[in-house]
Design a protein around this motif. Sequence first.
Motif, PDB file in Angstrom:
ATOM      1  N   ALA A  52      35.467  45.506  33.184  1.00 46.38           N
ATOM      2  CA  ALA A  52      35.694  44.328  32.388  1.00 46.38           C
ATOM      3  C   ALA A  52      37.059  43.726  32.795  1.00 46.38           C
ATOM      4  O   ALA A  52      37.316  42.564  32.788  1.00 46.38           O
ATOM      5  CB  ALA A  52      35.948  44.839  31.058  1.00 46.38           C
ATOM      6  N   GLY A  53      38.099  44.436  33.429  1.00 43.03           N
ATOM      7  CA  GLY A  53      39.127  44.032  33.545  1.00 43.03           C
ATOM      8  C   GLY A  53      39.812  44.102  35.137  1.00 43.03           C
ATOM      9  O   GLY A  53      39.715  42.855  35.932  1.00 43.03           O
ATOM     10  N   THR A  54      39.890  45.198  35.811  1.00 42.02           N
ATOM     11  CA  THR A  54      40.446  45.347  36.912  1.00 42.02           C
ATOM     12  C   THR A  54      39.704  44.811  38.063  1.00 42.02           C
ATOM     13  O   THR A  54      40.034  44.040  38.804  1.00 42.02           O
ATOM     14  CB  THR A  54      40.938  46.919  37.348  1.00 42.02           C
ATOM     15  N   GLY A  57      39.371  41.179  38.362  1.00 41.37           N
ATOM     16  CA  GLY A  57      40.707  40.753  38.720  1.00 41.37           C
ATOM     17  C   GLY A  57      40.886  40.760  40.396  1.00 41.37           C
ATOM     18  O   GLY A  57      41.071  39.814  41.211  1.00 41.37           O
ATOM     19  N   GLU A  58      40.276  42.078  40.870  1.00 41.25           N
ATOM     20  CA  GLU A  58      40.101  42.111  42.505  1.00 41.25           C
ATOM     21  C   GLU A  58      39.362  41.226  43.054  1.00 41.25           C
ATOM     22  O   GLU A  58      39.386  40.272  43.929  1.00 41.25           O
ATOM     23  CB  GLU A  58      39.738  43.497  42.498  1.00 41.25           C
ATOM     24  N   GLU A  59      37.908  40.963  42.248  1.00 42.48           N
ATOM     25  CA  GLU A  59      36.820  39.874  42.933  1.00 42.48           C
ATOM     26  C   GLU A  59      37.412  38.764  42.870  1.00 42.48           C
ATOM     27  O   GLU A  59      37.134  37.810  43.736  1.00 42.48           O
ATOM     28  CB  GLU A  59      35.786  40.181  42.212  1.00 42.48           C
ATOM     29  N   LEU A  60      38.153  38.284  41.831  1.00 38.09           N
ATOM     30  CA  LEU A  60      38.747  36.751  41.808  1.00 38.09           C
ATOM     31  C   LEU A  60      39.887  36.561  42.351  1.00 38.09           C
ATOM     32  O   LEU A  60      40.585  35.367  42.047  1.00 38.09           O
ATOM     33  CB  LEU A  60      38.533  36.428  40.171  1.00 38.09           C
ATOM     34  N   ASP A  61      40.673  37.574  43.021  1.00 37.37           N
ATOM     35  CA  ASP A  61      41.977  37.680  43.609  1.00 37.37           C
ATOM     36  C   ASP A  61      42.796  37.200  42.498  1.00 37.37           C
ATOM     37  O   ASP A  61      43.968  36.149  42.836  1.00 37.37           O
ATOM     38  CB  ASP A  61      41.936  36.550  44.753  1.00 37.37           C
ATOM     39  N   TYR A  62      42.643  37.680  41.355  1.00 39.85           N
ATOM     40  CA  TYR A  62      43.433  37.175  40.231  1.00 39.85           C
ATOM     41  C   TYR A  62      43.985  35.940  39.895  1.00 39.85           C
ATOM     42  O   TYR A  62      44.877  35.240  39.566  1.00 39.85           O
ATOM     43  CB  TYR A  62      44.809  37.950  40.238  1.00 39.85           C
ATOM     44  N   GLY A  88      50.205  39.338  38.105  1.00 40.95           N
ATOM     45  CA  GLY A  88      49.422  38.835  39.105  1.00 40.95           C
ATOM     46  C   GLY A  88      48.554  38.006  39.293  1.00 40.95           C
ATOM     47  O   GLY A  88      48.088  37.527  40.179  1.00 40.95           O
ATOM     48  N   TRP A  89      47.944  37.685  37.847  1.00 41.28           N
ATOM     49  CA  TRP A  89      47.317  36.387  37.768  1.00 41.28           C
ATOM     50  C   TRP A  89      47.773  35.088  37.847  1.00 41.28           C
ATOM     51  O   TRP A  89      49.147  35.128  37.732  1.00 41.28           O
ATOM     52  CB  TRP A  89      46.733  36.349  36.311  1.00 41.28           C
ATOM     53  N   ASN A  90      46.895  33.951  38.427  1.00 37.36           N
ATOM     54  CA  ASN A  90      47.810  32.881  38.243  1.00 37.36           C
ATOM     55  C   ASN A  90      46.636  31.713  38.131  1.00 37.36           C
ATOM     56  O   ASN A  90      45.603  32.132  38.044  1.00 37.36           O
ATOM     57  CB  ASN A  90      48.277  32.571  39.723  1.00 37.36           C
ATOM     58  N   VAL A  91      47.208  30.663  37.839  1.00 36.94           N
ATOM     59  CA  VAL A  91      46.277  29.494  37.542  1.00 36.94           C
ATOM     60  C   VAL A  91      46.204  28.533  38.921  1.00 36.94           C
ATOM     61  O   VAL A  91      47.411  28.075  39.143  1.00 36.94           O
ATOM     62  CB  VAL A  91      46.288  28.612  36.314  1.00 36.94           C
ATOM     63  N   GLN A  92      45.193  28.318  39.339  1.00 41.64           N
ATOM     64  CA  GLN A  92      44.873  27.473  40.545  1.00 41.64           C
ATOM     65  C   GLN A  92      44.623  26.013  40.223  1.00 41.64           C
ATOM     66  O   GLN A  92      43.494  25.773  39.621  1.00 41.64           O
ATOM     67  CB  GLN A  92      44.118  27.960  41.476  1.00 41.64           C
ATOM     68  N   THR A  93      45.668  25.015  40.283  1.00 39.39           N
ATOM     69  CA  THR A  93      45.144  23.798  39.637  1.00 39.39           C
ATOM     70  C   THR A  93      44.631  22.948  40.783  1.00 39.39           C
ATOM     71  O   THR A  93      44.326  23.297  41.833  1.00 39.39           O
ATOM     72  CB  THR A  93      46.533  22.954  39.382  1.00 39.39           C
ATOM     73  N   SER A  94      43.540  22.130  40.228  1.00 43.68           N
ATOM     74  CA  SER A  94      42.733  21.193  40.924  1.00 43.68           C
ATOM     75  C   SER A  94      42.437  19.962  40.337  1.00 43.68           C
ATOM     76  O   SER A  94      43.242  19.482  39.922  1.00 43.68           O
ATOM     77  CB  SER A  94      41.584  22.049  41.644  1.00 43.68           C
ATOM     78  N   ILE A 113      33.728  34.240  37.624  1.00 45.98           N
ATOM     79  CA  ILE A 113      34.664  32.979  37.731  1.00 45.98           C
ATOM     80  C   ILE A 113      35.237  32.767  36.270  1.00 45.98           C
ATOM     81  O   ILE A 113      34.511  33.140  35.108  1.00 45.98           O
ATOM     82  CB  ILE A 113      33.959  32.039  38.116  1.00 45.98           C
ATOM     83  N   ILE A 114      36.582  32.543  36.187  1.00 51.79           N
ATOM     84  CA  ILE A 114      37.033  32.240  34.712  1.00 51.79           C
ATOM     85  C   ILE A 114      37.780  30.853  35.096  1.00 51.79           C
ATOM     86  O   ILE A 114      38.386  30.302  36.273  1.00 51.79           O
ATOM     87  CB  ILE A 114      38.337  33.256  34.570  1.00 51.79           C
TER      88      ILE A 114
END
Length: 318
Positions: A52-54, A57-62, A88-94, A113-114
Amino acid sequence: MKKNWQRIGFASTLTLALVAAGCGTDDAEEQGTADENGDTEASEDEDDADTAGTNYGEELDYTITGIDAGAGVVAAAERAIEDYDLEGWNVQTSSGAAMTQELTSAIENEEPIIVTGWTPHWKFEAFDLKILDDPENSFGEAESIHTIVREGLSSDMPEAHEVLDNFAWTAEDMDAVMLEIHEGTDEVEAAQNWIDENQDVVDGWTEGISEVDGEEILLAYVAWDTEIASTNVVALVLESLGYEVSMSSMEANIMFTAVANGDADAMVAAWLPGTHEDYHAQMEDQYEDLGPNLDGEAALGLTVPAYMDIDSIEDLKE
């Protein structure tokens, strides 16, 4: 128009003791098996929690897939990263279009995907999605979408002012128009189709309002699917009364400025009190806020496909 059993054993004799001992051996073996199973189950539970978490995160490159850098939902997502200590998480804008394309591609391949999501939006009609629980309230409460007009519109264009003041619909209404556009129908045609199917609602917006003779009116909007839908519907209704309507797509800050300066006559695209809070706070004394046209049905949050084993933003924390 312009364009989410217990065991008890005992022995009273040697024979019974031996029998009991034999039974005890069997039971002990059974208990041992149960214990082993228990250990296995616990391990599986731990694995589920990790998934559910880790692992996500790894799959989505956080990375959380976002939209425009200046959008309120992106700011809220960045705030959530801080509120939940998502190191380690970030928001990638587009852009909105790029976000929905990434979402569509991930769902087609059943990948995690999130995204920064909001309702109303056609994606909730097209896909089985859920907005993650937000116990820290990083994204705030549900919002409303307001109609805002320039100062003086009530005297310059009283008929348009009244239509805009009367304009109100539901998230279901908006979703219908958005989904049709997403499926390939021209936006003007989709808006007209909704009007044709909901003429009783439209009649309530225009009842008793006189027609005009070609007066020009400019509607500003931000090119989000929600606002494309609402602005096209309002434009067609105004045209039916004789207005010559122009629509101008612009960034949110410019949209607010245009109405405040009188360069645009109106917009039906102000997300309040959260998404556009900063712009509204700066300019609210320079225009007239006619109130919600979509009341309390606009929600923001981190959104995932329903097949993902995650229910809360907290689950993203390692």
